[in-house]
Design an enzyme around this catalytic site. Structure first.
Site, mmCIF file in Angstrom:
data_model
loop_
_atom_site.group_PDB
_atom_site.id
_atom_site.type_symbol
_atom_site.label_atom_id
_atom_site.label_comp_id
_atom_site.label_asym_id
_atom_site.label_seq_id
_atom_site.Cartn_x
_atom_site.Cartn_y
_atom_site.Cartn_z
ATOM 1 N N ARG A 118 0.800 -1.285 -0.067
ATOM 2 C CA ARG A 118 -0.003 -0.069 0.055
ATOM 3 C C ARG A 118 0.925 1.288 -0.070
ATOM 4 N NH1 ARG A 118 -2.085 -3.519 4.215
ATOM 5 N NH2 ARG A 118 -4.362 -4.068 3.707
ATOM 6 N N LYS A 143 -2.282 -1.760 7.903
ATOM 7 C CA LYS A 143 -3.195 -1.247 8.601
ATOM 8 C C LYS A 143 -3.264 -1.822 10.043
ATOM 9 C CE LYS A 143 -6.431 -0.581 4.845
ATOM 10 N NZ LYS A 143 -7.689 -0.903 4.106
ATOM 11 N N HIS A 207 -2.925 2.602 -5.512
ATOM 12 C CA HIS A 207 -3.667 1.399 -5.345
ATOM 13 C C HIS A 207 -3.965 0.533 -6.562
ATOM 14 C CE1 HIS A 207 -4.812 -0.264 -1.577
ATOM 15 N NE2 HIS A 207 -6.022 -0.764 -1.988
ATOM 16 N N ARG A 210 -1.278 -1.975 -6.590
ATOM 17 C CA ARG A 210 -1.562 -3.192 -5.686
ATOM 18 C C ARG A 210 -2.621 -3.893 -6.299
ATOM 19 N NH1 ARG A 210 -1.465 -4.728 -0.016
ATOM 20 N NH2 ARG A 210 -3.712 -5.090 0.754
ATOM 21 N N HIS A 233 -4.221 -9.078 4.172
ATOM 22 C CA HIS A 233 -5.834 -8.791 4.204
ATOM 23 C C HIS A 233 -6.070 -9.281 5.685
ATOM 24 C CE1 HIS A 233 -6.511 -7.924 -0.145
ATOM 25 N NE2 HIS A 233 -6.343 -6.744 0.456
ATOM 26 N N TYR A 242 -9.740 -10.536 -6.239
ATOM 27 C CA TYR A 242 -8.553 -10.583 -7.291
ATOM 28 C C TYR A 242 -8.851 -11.756 -8.062
ATOM 29 C CZ TYR A 242 -6.420 -6.845 -4.762
ATOM 30 O OH TYR A 242 -6.390 -5.716 -4.030
#
Length: 266
Positions: A118, A143, A207, A210, A233, A242
């Site tokens: 990211r 995150k 993004h 990514r 994730h 994806y």
């Protein structure tokens, strides 16, 4: 604008229901939702109309002397459809890299494109987060300040080594620094990419690099759980998008499944 739309929403609903507010039940709401869907209204539009009805009944309950049950229930609200992320096309990437001459900028882009980082993780990278030992990898801070190990692709490794060998000496431990020798901010990285896009005539966001990484890994047959770990994730459903971007992957999974089904039927 809100009052105008909500008023219009209420007029449409009560015109469809053709009943006083006290006589309307969840059945009328079900029928109205089906009516809106048949007319091709978007989920967001239908949910806004349901919110208007719900709020109107709350108002009636607060102002009228008799209790009034709202016919709109939680189940009526439609789930939001998440659009598939747009990845970068190969021709767009070719144009961008043709004008990507600065070592720092090339390294930043390749970390997002080849390693799935990211933009915030590129910003957070410090020198101690990088290991060029075999196998070369870096530690990304994602995150929630969660750390994960990310392998470096050969292209990303070469670009990173090229930048680090020319990186100005500074007390700041950030991998990517500005001309003031301070850590590049997220907005600073995004601004650099916008300028590169302007010069090369393409339109790509950080993004999207990514997303492109995720799609390429899925096309190459990487398992969803491995891709989940690489991308950091928390929820597997986030990674599964994806797979939807990867038509060859879907076809291979389908071919394998249908072959087993045919064997069982034989």
């Amino acid at each position: 604008s809100t009052s105008t739309h909500y008023t219009s929403d209420l007029v449409l609903f009560f015109s469809f229901a053709s009943k006083p507010s006290a006589e309307i039940t969840a059945k009328e709401v079900d029928d109205y939702i089906a009516h809106c869907q048949a007319k091709g209204h978007a989920e967001t539009t239908i949910n806004r109309r349901l919110t208007a009805i719900n709020t109107f009944y709350y108002f009636l309950d607060m102002t009228e002397d008799y209790p009034l049950v709202c016919p709109v229930h939680k189940r009526h609200f439609l789930p939001k459809v998440r659009p598939l992320p747009r990845d970068a096309r190969n021709d767009e990437l070719g144009c961008l890299f043709s004008g990507l001459h600065k070592l720092r900028d090339r390294a930043m882009v390749l970390l997002m494109l080849e390693c799935g980082l990211r933009v915030g993780e590129v910003h957070n990278l410090s020198l101690e987060n990088i290991s060029m030992e075999n196998p070369p990898r870096l530690t990304a801070r994602g995150k929630g300040d969660k750390l994960r190990k990310v392998p470096l692709s050969p292209l990303a490794q070469n670009a990173l080594q090229g930048w680090l060998s020319h990186r100005p000496i500074t007390t700041d431990r950030a991998v990517f620094i500005s001309h003031r020798k301070k850590r590049l901010s997220v907005s600073g990285i995004q601004s650099i990419l916008r300028e590169m896009c302007r010069k090369t005539g393409v339109d790509i966001t950080c993004h999207q690099f990514r997303h492109t990484f995720g799609r390429r890994m899925a096309e190459a047959g990487m398992s969803v759980t491995t891709l989940q770990a690489l991308l950091g994730h928390e929820n597997l459903r986030t990674t599964q998008v994806y797979v939807h971007l990867s038509d060859p992957y879907l076809q291979a999974e389908y071919d394998c499944a249908i072959e087993k089904v045919l064997e069982l039927l034989a």
